[in-house]
Design a protein around this motif. Structure first.
Motif, short mmCIF file in Angstrom:
data_model
loop_
_atom_site.label_atom_id
_atom_site.label_comp_id
_atom_site.label_asym_id
_atom_site.label_seq_id
_atom_site.Cartn_x
_atom_site.Cartn_y
_atom_site.Cartn_z
N PHE A 146 0.84 -1.19 0.00
CA PHE A 146 0.00 0.00 0.00
C PHE A 146 0.87 1.25 0.00
N ARG A 147 0.23 2.39 -0.26
CA ARG A 147 0.91 3.68 -0.27
C ARG A 147 -0.04 4.74 0.29
N VAL A 148 0.51 5.69 1.03
CA VAL A 148 -0.28 6.76 1.63
C VAL A 148 -0.57 7.81 0.57
N VAL A 149 -1.84 8.20 0.42
CA VAL A 149 -2.22 9.22 -0.54
C VAL A 149 -2.82 10.46 0.13
N PHE A 156 -4.60 9.80 6.98
CA PHE A 156 -3.79 8.70 7.51
C PHE A 156 -3.43 8.93 8.98
N LEU A 157 -3.23 10.19 9.39
CA LEU A 157 -2.81 10.48 10.76
C LEU A 157 -3.97 10.61 11.74
N PHE A 158 -5.11 11.12 11.28
CA PHE A 158 -6.13 11.53 12.24
C PHE A 158 -7.47 10.81 12.10
N THR A 159 -7.66 9.96 11.06
CA THR A 159 -8.96 9.29 10.92
C THR A 159 -9.13 8.19 11.95
N VAL A 160 -8.10 7.37 12.12
CA VAL A 160 -8.14 6.27 13.08
C VAL A 160 -6.93 6.38 13.99
N PRO A 161 -7.00 5.82 15.20
CA PRO A 161 -5.85 5.93 16.12
C PRO A 161 -4.59 5.27 15.59
N ASP A 162 -4.72 4.09 14.96
CA ASP A 162 -3.55 3.37 14.46
C ASP A 162 -3.88 2.86 13.06
N PRO A 163 -3.46 3.55 12.00
CA PRO A 163 -3.81 3.11 10.65
C PRO A 163 -3.21 1.77 10.27
N TYR A 164 -2.02 1.46 10.77
CA TYR A 164 -1.40 0.18 10.43
C TYR A 164 -2.18 -0.98 11.04
N ASP A 165 -2.59 -0.84 12.26
CA ASP A 165 -3.39 -1.90 12.89
C ASP A 165 -4.75 -2.02 12.20
N THR A 166 -5.33 -0.90 11.81
CA THR A 166 -6.60 -0.94 11.10
C THR A 166 -6.46 -1.67 9.77
N ILE A 195 -13.39 -2.27 2.13
CA ILE A 195 -13.30 -2.00 3.57
C ILE A 195 -12.50 -0.74 3.83
N ILE A 196 -11.37 -0.57 3.14
CA ILE A 196 -10.52 0.60 3.34
C ILE A 196 -11.26 1.88 2.94
N ASP A 197 -12.04 1.81 1.87
CA ASP A 197 -12.80 2.99 1.45
C ASP A 197 -13.81 3.41 2.51
N ASN A 198 -14.41 2.44 3.19
CA ASN A 198 -15.36 2.79 4.25
C ASN A 198 -14.66 3.44 5.44
N TYR A 199 -13.46 3.01 5.76
CA TYR A 199 -12.72 3.62 6.87
C TYR A 199 -12.17 4.98 6.48
N GLY A 200 -11.76 5.15 5.23
CA GLY A 200 -11.20 6.43 4.79
C GLY A 200 -9.91 6.79 5.50
N ILE A 201 -8.95 5.87 5.54
CA ILE A 201 -7.70 6.12 6.27
C ILE A 201 -6.61 6.69 5.37
N GLY A 202 -6.94 7.07 4.14
CA GLY A 202 -5.98 7.78 3.30
C GLY A 202 -4.90 6.95 2.67
N ILE A 203 -5.15 5.67 2.38
CA ILE A 203 -4.16 4.83 1.72
C ILE A 203 -4.81 4.18 0.50
N THR A 204 -3.99 3.73 -0.43
CA THR A 204 -4.45 3.00 -1.59
C THR A 204 -3.70 1.67 -1.68
N ILE A 205 -4.38 0.62 -2.08
CA ILE A 205 -3.79 -0.71 -2.19
C ILE A 205 -3.13 -0.84 -3.55
N ARG A 206 -1.84 -1.11 -3.56
CA ARG A 206 -1.10 -1.27 -4.81
C ARG A 206 -1.11 -2.70 -5.31
#
Length: 387
Positions: free
Chosen positions: A146-149, A154-164, A204-215
């Motif tokens: 994945f890559r952060v977009v 990525f920083l403020f939507t969820v407490p821990d984006p990697y764990d999510t 699932i990632i789109d519903n969370y909106g954590i600012g990353i895209t799956i490569r």
């Protein structure tokens, strides 16, 4: 009296320590020495000077210290964002802005920045024992790239984006494996499982909106339980043998098919050539007969005799027997050369071993010579004539 009060006392006072009001501008070197002496008295513990002068010196030193501190504070506010990063600036803990790569300045203790890598493709593994649709347990290992977009999300939507992301990957993988058969997961359906997992993870990632895209989603390994691993290995080996044999058959077919087509083409060309040859020969014979027809109509007997002689010449040219027409009679001499040659090879000292035969063309009969032991019977003469 103070130095700036009216009167002689005031006129004689000079703030730079020199008497007389009409003195010229103060000397710069002397002023620097005075400031150095005063600072030395403050930090070195000197007792010179009055109390009022000591208080003035302390105020100047504090101002100088404040200026130095202000300069240090201003210089410490510079920071650099690398080319592969984006900076998220916070003011008193609240999101302020996003800055691009380069040199920036911030007020220290007021703003802070967080660099986020938005160019590097990161990886996260996921593995576990999962239950398939046909109620079998398999151990699946998968890696998500994945890559952060969106650095702010990525920083403020969820407490821990990697764990999510890890939890979302595990959930998507278990969902897909739970709707697939064990054979699909272990063998021919691995690519379909990978694509379905990728699609489910993106939703699932789109519903969370954590600012990353799956490569990419890499299906690394899938193993059956240890109790039935040998049986599955045999099944996989059998499928590989099947594919190998099928490929060999296809290769053989690709090799033989052009050869068969070549033979077919050759046979068709030979048949076409034979057809043209027969047609041309027939046309030639027709032309020959059409050419002989006027001659036959003009002289039938002569033409018939000539045709007979030409035909006998064509037939007798392939035999070893010789027929000699005797002039002045109806008899024809027949020389069996093949029999004579065979007898000579069998008995070289006996001579020719057989006399010529005479054919009576008028009576239609044949006179056979007698053998050395007397006249031969009719059957013997018939067999001899046949030979």
């Amino acid at each position: 009296m103070a130095w700036n009060e009216p009167g002689n006392g005031g006129r004689d006072k000079d703030p730079w320590g020199k008497g007389g009001r009409d003195q010229g501008p103060p000397d710069l070197d002397e002023a620097i020495k005075n400031v150095s002496r005063r600072l030395g008295g403050i930090f070195g513990g000197g007792s010179g000077g009055s109390g009022l002068s000591g208080g003035g010196f302390s105020t100047g030193a504090i101002g100088l210290i404040l200026v130095v501190l202000l300069i240090v504070w201003a210089l410490s506010g510079f920071y650099t964002i690398r080319e592969a990063e984006r900076g998220v600036v916070l003011r008193f803990g609240e999101y302020l802005e996003e800055v691009s790569p380069g040199l920036h300045w911030r007020p220290v203790f007021v703003d802070e920045y967080i660099p986020v890598d938005v160019s590097t493709t990161q990886s996260m593994p996921s593995r576990g024992n999962m239950l398939t649709r046909d109620e079998n347990v398999v151990r699946v290992e998968m890696e998500v790239q994945f890559r952060v977009v969106d650095p702010r999300a990525f920083l403020f939507t969820v407490p821990d984006p990697y764990d999510t992301l890890k939890q979302a990957t595990d959930s998507a993988l278990r969902y897909v494996v739970g709707h697939a058969r064990m054979d699909d997961v272990l063998s021919e359906g691995r690519e379909q499982v990978r694509q379905d997992t990728w699609k489910e993870l993106e939703s699932i990632i789109d519903n969370y909106g954590i600012g990353i895209t799956i490569r990419d989603v890499n299906f690394q390994n899938a193993r059956p339980p240890e109790q039935v691993r040998d049986a599955f290995d045999d099944a996989v080996a059998a499928r590989e043998d099947e594919e190998r044999i099928i490929n060999q058959g296809r290769a053989y077919a690709r090799e033989k098919e052009p050869q068969a087509r070549g033979r077919v083409e050759r046979m068709l060309e030979e048949a076409q050539g034979y057809k043209e040859k027969v047609i041309l020969e027939a046309q030639g014979e027709v032309a020959q007969f059409e050419k002989l027809l006027p001659q036959y109509q003009a002289a039938p007997e002569v033409t018939r005799s000539r045709l007979y002689i030409e035909m006998m010449q064509s037939v007798l040219s392939n035999t070893s027997k010789v027929l000699v027409d005797v002039e002045g009679g109806n008899n024809m001499m027949y020389l069996p050369l093949d029999q004579m040659m065979k007898q000579r090879k069998a008995n070289p000292s006996s001579g020719s071993g057989q006399a010529p035969m005479t054919i009576n063309s008028s009576s239609g009969g044949t006179d056979y010579p007698a053998s050395s032991g007397g006249r031969t019977s009719r059957d013997d003469r018939y067999r001899q004539g046949r030979n």
